[in-house]
Scaffold this active site. Structure first.
Site, PDB file in Angstrom:
ATOM      1  N   SER A   1      11.692   1.045  52.476  1.00  0.00           N
ATOM      2  CA  SER A   1      12.668   0.472  51.535  1.00  0.00           C
ATOM      3  C   SER A   1      12.287  -0.974  51.217  1.00  0.00           C
ATOM      4  O   SER A   1      12.494  -1.441  50.097  1.00  0.00           O
ATOM      5  CB  SER A   1      14.081   0.552  52.091  1.00  0.00           C
ATOM      6  OG  SER A   1      14.218  -0.254  53.238  1.00  0.00           O
TER       7      SER A   1
ATOM      8  N   LYS B   1      20.960  -4.266  59.373  1.00  0.00           N
ATOM      9  CA  LYS B   1      22.243  -3.647  59.683  1.00  0.00           C
ATOM     10  C   LYS B   1      22.851  -4.135  60.993  1.00  0.00           C
ATOM     11  O   LYS B   1      24.014  -3.851  61.275  1.00  0.00           O
ATOM     12  CB  LYS B   1      22.095  -2.128  59.696  1.00  0.00           C
ATOM     13  CG  LYS B   1      21.826  -1.560  58.324  1.00  0.00           C
ATOM     14  CD  LYS B   1      22.987  -1.783  57.366  1.00  0.00           C
ATOM     15  CE  LYS B   1      22.813  -0.960  56.108  1.00  0.00           C
ATOM     16  NZ  LYS B   1      23.994  -1.024  55.256  1.00  0.00           N
TER      17      LYS B   1
END
Lengths: 321, 93
Positions: A264, A44
């Site tokens: 994840s 991110k």
């Protein structure tokens, strides 16, 4: 290479490592792109920098001007990455965060100086998006970058992540990544398809709709505008759900190749293995997958040390994807 | 063909409170039509009038999203596990 004027120059150009020791098939190579190497610790960082730079180009944000406030819904990594960039640029960031994220994420946001606004954990990321939209509506003076709809999100992956993958792995046949905002899949997917139309794009997702119990009806559903704008259903070739138990199992197995990754990324690796299993024995394939972040933010889940069934129950109660 | 359909929390009140329902059908479209015949209240929530999937409904056969396997035409075989899930914002790290 070794000396940089700003930590922001360290974003991107992440290494790719061969993790084929975990491949179920000798004819399938699996390569992992290590996004945890970004300075604020996740994929991110690319998105955060892209969102801020686009807003500055458009004059929505002005570097150096006092009292500029941003609001953003995030279950963690986008908030953390934005908080780091905002700290460097002098902006004030409010992150709308579901109350059931891991405590490490909360701590990191505070470390970078962000303000946390809690949204109900039972509503998951949907609830955070809704509350951020409401607050942004009530405070038009705040800047709402809205990562789920902002084209600067997939643009970061179209202009950086995708080209990096093709340069490092020109033989790529499959790209497997997680589906959250869909920014990574839309940006990398579109870049790869434009340059190698035969590349298969696989999306991996957790069974979020099962865990979010705050939905009143199906009409409360949500599809990220980025996914719709990029015609995601056409761009993707497959979309597969990975269950919490498989996610933890593969998070653990990644240590066999020396990688300490977030939950994840374990889920995405499980998806890469499913992808590998669909490839015929007489066909050579190279799967590129994304390690979104490292394991540090998930130590409190006991993912590597505790009884797996207990960890799975714990994982169901937090947002890890 | 008899498959097992897992019902999400949000649809259970309109589907007799069931979490799992066995349904006969050879395609996803047949399975969903069968469900709407047994539970008419959910008709508009599963399928659109033209027979396509409701946009906020994700349907998986053995964890594979059927939108990428032929949509309502995706085949169903005995013992398939079909999961219905509402489309929600994923983690979006």
């Amino acid at each position: 290479m070794a000396r940089h004027a700003s930590v922001l120059e360290l974003i991107g150009n992440t290494p790719v490592v061969d993790v084929s020791a975990l491949s179920p098939k000798p004819n399938v190579t699996i390569l992992a792109k290590l996004e945890g190497r970004n300075p604020a610790g996740s994929v991110k960082d690319r998105v955060a920098l892209s969102l801020i730079e686009a807003a500055e180009r458009d004059g929505v944000l002005v570097p150096g001007k006092p009292d500029q406030i941003l609001i953003e819904p995030s279950s963690g990594n986008t908030g953390i990455a934005l908080a780091m960039v905002c700290r460097l640029r002098g902006y004030l960031l409010k992150v709308v965060l579901p109350s059931n994220v891991s405590p490490e994420r909360r701590q990191l946001l505070l470390a970078w100086g962000a303000e946390i606004i809690d949204s109900p954990g039972s509503e998951g990321s949907n609830g955070a998006v809704r509350l951020a939209q409401q607050l942004a509506g009530e405070h038009p003076e705040w800047t709402f970058l809205y990562q789920y709809a902002n084209p600067a999100n997939p643009w970061a992956h179209y202009t950086m992540t995708g080209p990096e993958i093709l340069a490092d792995v020109p033989e790529v046949t499959h790209f497997v990544a997680g589906l959250g905002t869909s920014g990574t899949l839309m940006g990398v997917g579109r870049y790869l398809k434009e340059h190698k139309p035969d590349v298969q794009i696989w999306a991996i997702e957790p069974p979020s709709g099962e865990m979010v119990d705050g939905l009143r009806s199906l009409e409360d559903g949500y599809i990220p505008p980025i996914f719709i704008d990029n015609d995601g259903t056409k761009l993707l070739d497959r979309k597969v759900v990975v269950r919490p138990k498989e996610s933890i199992e593969w998070t653990r197995r990644m240590t066999e190749v020396g990688l300490f990754v977030g939950l994840s990324s374990g889920a995405i690796m499980a998806g890469a293995v499913k992808c590998a299993n669909t490839i015929p024995d007489d066909q050579v394939a190279t799967i590129v997958t994304i390690v979104c972040d490292d394991g540090w933010k998930y130590l409190s889940t006991g993912a590597w040390s505790d009884d797996i069934d207990e960890v799975v129950e714990r994982a169901k109660k937090i947002i890890y994807f | 063909m008899t498959a097992v359909v897992r019902i999400p929390t949000v649809l259970r009140p309109a589907m007799g409170g069931n979490t799992v329902i066995p349904v006969r059908g050879t395609t996803i479209g047949e399975v969903l039509s069968e469900l709407t015949m047994s539970y008419p209240a959910v008709k508009g929530q599963l399928l659109n009038d033209d027979g396509t999937l409701h946009r906020f409904l994700n349907v998986y056969v053995n964890d594979d999203d059927v939108r990428y396997l032929g949509g309502v035409g995706a085949p169903v075989v005995d013992d398939d596990e079909i999961t219905l899930l509402p489309a929600v914002a994923g983690g979006a790290r």
